[in-house]
Scaffold this motif. Structure first.
Motif, PDB file in Angstrom:
ATOM      1  N   SER A   7      59.947  52.129  37.419  1.00 12.18           N
ATOM      2  CA  SER A   7      58.535  51.804  37.253  1.00 12.18           C
ATOM      3  C   SER A   7      57.724  52.668  38.211  1.00 12.18           C
ATOM      4  O   SER A   7      58.274  53.522  38.919  1.00 12.18           O
ATOM      5  CB  SER A   7      58.291  50.315  37.537  1.00 12.18           C
ATOM      6  N   ARG A   8      56.404  52.429  38.247  1.00 12.65           N
ATOM      7  CA  ARG A   8      55.568  53.144  39.206  1.00 12.65           C
ATOM      8  C   ARG A   8      55.660  52.463  40.565  1.00 12.65           C
ATOM      9  O   ARG A   8      55.632  51.236  40.652  1.00 12.65           O
ATOM     10  CB  ARG A   8      54.101  53.152  38.731  1.00 12.65           C
ATOM     11  N   LEU A   9      55.741  53.254  41.617  1.00 15.30           N
ATOM     12  CA  LEU A   9      55.797  52.699  42.972  1.00 15.30           C
ATOM     13  C   LEU A   9      54.370  52.458  43.460  1.00 15.30           C
ATOM     14  O   LEU A   9      53.829  53.194  44.284  1.00 15.30           O
ATOM     15  CB  LEU A   9      56.557  53.639  43.903  1.00 15.30           C
ATOM     16  N   GLU A  10      53.765  51.394  42.927  1.00 17.73           N
ATOM     17  CA  GLU A  10      52.401  51.043  43.294  1.00 17.73           C
ATOM     18  C   GLU A  10      52.304  49.539  43.475  1.00 17.73           C
ATOM     19  O   GLU A  10      53.236  48.797  43.166  1.00 17.73           O
ATOM     20  CB  GLU A  10      51.421  51.517  42.224  1.00 17.73           C
ATOM     21  N   ARG A  11      51.156  49.079  43.954  1.00 11.92           N
ATOM     22  CA  ARG A  11      50.991  47.681  44.370  1.00 11.92           C
ATOM     23  C   ARG A  11      51.338  46.695  43.267  1.00 11.92           C
ATOM     24  O   ARG A  11      51.966  45.657  43.515  1.00 11.92           O
ATOM     25  CB  ARG A  11      49.545  47.465  44.838  1.00 11.92           C
ATOM     26  N   GLN A  12      50.934  46.988  42.025  1.00  7.86           N
ATOM     27  CA  GLN A  12      51.209  46.072  40.916  1.00  7.86           C
ATOM     28  C   GLN A  12      52.701  45.795  40.768  1.00  7.86           C
ATOM     29  O   GLN A  12      53.099  44.668  40.447  1.00  7.86           O
ATOM     30  CB  GLN A  12      50.662  46.649  39.615  1.00  7.86           C
ATOM     31  N   LYS A  13      53.537  46.783  41.016  1.00  9.78           N
ATOM     32  CA  LYS A  13      54.984  46.659  40.779  1.00  9.78           C
ATOM     33  C   LYS A  13      55.744  46.128  41.984  1.00  9.78           C
ATOM     34  O   LYS A  13      56.975  46.054  41.954  1.00  9.78           O
ATOM     35  CB  LYS A  13      55.550  48.014  40.364  1.00  9.78           C
ATOM     36  N   ARG A  14      55.058  45.769  43.051  1.00 10.85           N
ATOM     37  CA  ARG A  14      55.644  45.167  44.244  1.00 10.85           C
ATOM     38  C   ARG A  14      56.829  45.980  44.801  1.00 10.85           C
ATOM     39  O   ARG A  14      57.952  45.464  44.934  1.00 10.85           O
ATOM     40  CB  ARG A  14      56.089  43.731  43.955  1.00 10.85           C
ATOM     41  N   PRO A  15      56.633  47.233  45.134  1.00  8.02           N
ATOM     42  CA  PRO A  15      57.746  48.027  45.678  1.00  8.02           C
ATOM     43  C   PRO A  15      58.277  47.473  46.986  1.00  8.02           C
ATOM     44  O   PRO A  15      59.441  47.703  47.326  1.00  8.02           O
ATOM     45  CB  PRO A  15      57.123  49.415  45.863  1.00  8.02           C
ATOM     46  N   GLU A  16      57.449  46.736  47.731  1.00  9.27           N
ATOM     47  CA  GLU A  16      57.936  46.136  48.972  1.00  9.27           C
ATOM     48  C   GLU A  16      59.015  45.096  48.689  1.00  9.27           C
ATOM     49  O   GLU A  16      59.949  44.898  49.488  1.00  9.27           O
ATOM     50  CB  GLU A  16      56.778  45.521  49.764  1.00  9.27           C
TER      51      GLU A  16
END
Length: 470
Positions: free
Chosen positions: A308-317
């Motif tokens: 997925s995209r490594l951005e806030r929506q996808k919760r990479p943390e």
């Protein structure tokens, strides 16, 4: 004469003229500058005495308020803090942009115009390609796709050969926003071409066009839009195209087309919009051979797939927490960070059990028989295409119950919407420990994804009044 030239040419000529003036008469040219001379092209404030209503206008409005309508009272007008601006003059860019697009259109006529921001890697972009293929192929409509926002469109090459594509993003961005020039250009284009329908797919400029000129557009053209899900700001507010534009444009739309059953319920309840406006049409899952799916369904290795995209929506943390806690699993991470100095991306790179693969073009190229599951960590969503790909590839999906994911994955297998790392760990350990449970999940996913066919998508679009008409 200068105003007829390109701005770069104007700037060079003015610089040369000012240099000559300063050499001949230094005192006369000291206060002049190229920017000041070109300022007539921009909106600007008049002198302070000119920013208020003159006394005679105030007296006139008072009389009108008494004799005609109380809303004409000058007090109410002045309390709204109106801002005075000088309009730009000699501004030809909007006309030039309009003419350039018309020249590219030529003498062609179109039944359908799709407005997109751009065509690049993404779920909404893939959806736009599906609609373009449907309109051109299945419905036999002459189709035009217009990109309205600045940015590359590498996926424009995936459009059918006879579907016209016009990239107008850079031109729209160069026009005057305060005077609504991008919206005016698009509205004039629609009125000139008079298509049977327009379809707005994530184009901010097209949504604003509809707000400004919707009544005029609807005189000869049906208006459709695609919306997928709301977004959430950092402070927790609901945001997105639906929240910004549906309250002011729902009466102008023939239908809002969405890929999941959850979002319409939310919009209807939150915004008070008639539920009948929304039409749920699932996108088709990509084709994959039965043999390839069976091979992966029977396997269960010690690798996990995250793409997925490594951005806030996808919760990479959250992904980082999972990879750190489950070091006995190897994590294949496909996607790119939005910023080169992204801290989560740096931390993932340091883990020995994580391989960062970068972006991908085809899901079938990144999935293997060694993958135990596909892990999805999004905080909000519609029904993302990557889940259709994972289900079709024969991977059990570990995901939260957000958006329309339950249209594909039975709700009993989904985690809570606010699931944390411990919840995901428990789900993955359960898949490792219980192969029968894993097979049951796959059977139920297979039953659902088998319904996501091109024919089902095409039939769903045909049922929307006015979309398939010629």
């Amino acid at each position: 004469m200068l105003s007829k030239l390109q701005e770069s040419t104007q700037r060079r000529l003015l610089s040369l003229i000012l240099a000559m003036i300063r050499r001949v008469c230094p005192s006369a040219g000291g206060s002049l500058s190229v920017d000041r001379l070109l300022a007539r092209r921009n909106l600007r404030e008049p002198a302070k005495p000119m920013r208020t209503l003159p006394a005679w206008a105030v007296d006139d409005m008072r009389g009108l308020a008494v004799e005609v309508d109380t809303l004409l009272s000058p007090g109410a007008f002045l309390q709204s803090a109106p801002v005075a601006r000088y309009a730009p003059t000699h501004w030809v860019d909007a006309g030039a942009a309009y003419q350039r697009i018309l020249d590219e259109v030529g003498n062609r006529r179109f039944d359908t115009i799709l407005f997109v921001p751009w065509l690049k890697r993404g779920g909404a972009d893939l959806g736009a390609l599906h609609h373009a293929n449907l309109c051109h192929g299945d419905l036999g409509q002459r189709t035009l796709v217009i990109a309205t926002e600045p940015g590359d469109s590498p996926w424009a090459g995936r459009l059918p050969r006879d579907v016209a594509f016009i990239d107008a993003g850079e031109e729209m961005a160069a026009l005057s926003g305060p005077t609504r020039e991008p919206e005016i250009v698009l509205a004039r284009l629609v009125l000139q071409l008079a298509p049977d329908r327009i379809h707005i797919i994530n184009s901010h400029t097209a949504w604003r066009m509809l707000e400004q000129f919707g009544l005029a557009l609807r005189q000869q053209t049906r208006v459709f839009a695609s919306l997928y899900c709301d977004e959430f700001t950092v402070d927790g507010r609901v945001d997105g195209l639906a929240q910004r534009h549906l309250p002011t444009t729902s009466h102008l739309l023939d239908a809002v087309i969405t890929d999941n059953s959850a979002s319409p319920e939310s919009w209807s309840n939150m915004l008070g919009i008639n539920h009948d406006l929304f039409k749920v049409v699932h996108f088709p899952a990509p084709h994959m051979t039965r043999a390839a799916r069976a091979a992966r369904a029977d396997a269960a290795g010690n690798r996990v797939l995250w793409a997925s995209r490594l951005e806030r929506q996808k919760r990479p943390e959250l992904l980082l927490q999972l990879a750190s806690r489950m070091k006995h699993l190897h994590w294949d991470v496909h996607g790119t960070a939005l910023a080169a100095d992204d801290q989560v991306h740096k931390e993932l790179r340091r883990l020995n059990n994580v391989t960062l693969h970068g972006p991908f073009d085809s899901f079938r190229d990144i999935v293997s028989a060694e993958h135990l599951a596909y892990v999805y960590t999004s905080a909000w969503d519609g029904l993302p295409n990557v889940l259709l790909e994972a289900a079709q590839a024969g991977l059990p999906i570990v995901a939260p119950d957000v958006g329309g994911i339950r249209d594909l994955v039975p709700a009993r297998w989904l985690l809570a919407a606010n699931a944390d790392a411990a919840d995901y760990v428990q789900a993955l350990e359960g898949l490792q420990a219980n192969s029968d449970s894993r097979q049951q999940r796959l059977r139920e996913q297979d039953e659902r994804v088998a319904l996501f066919t091109w024919q089902s998508f095409a039939n769903g679009m045909r049922r929307i009044e006015g979309y398939a008409d010629m």
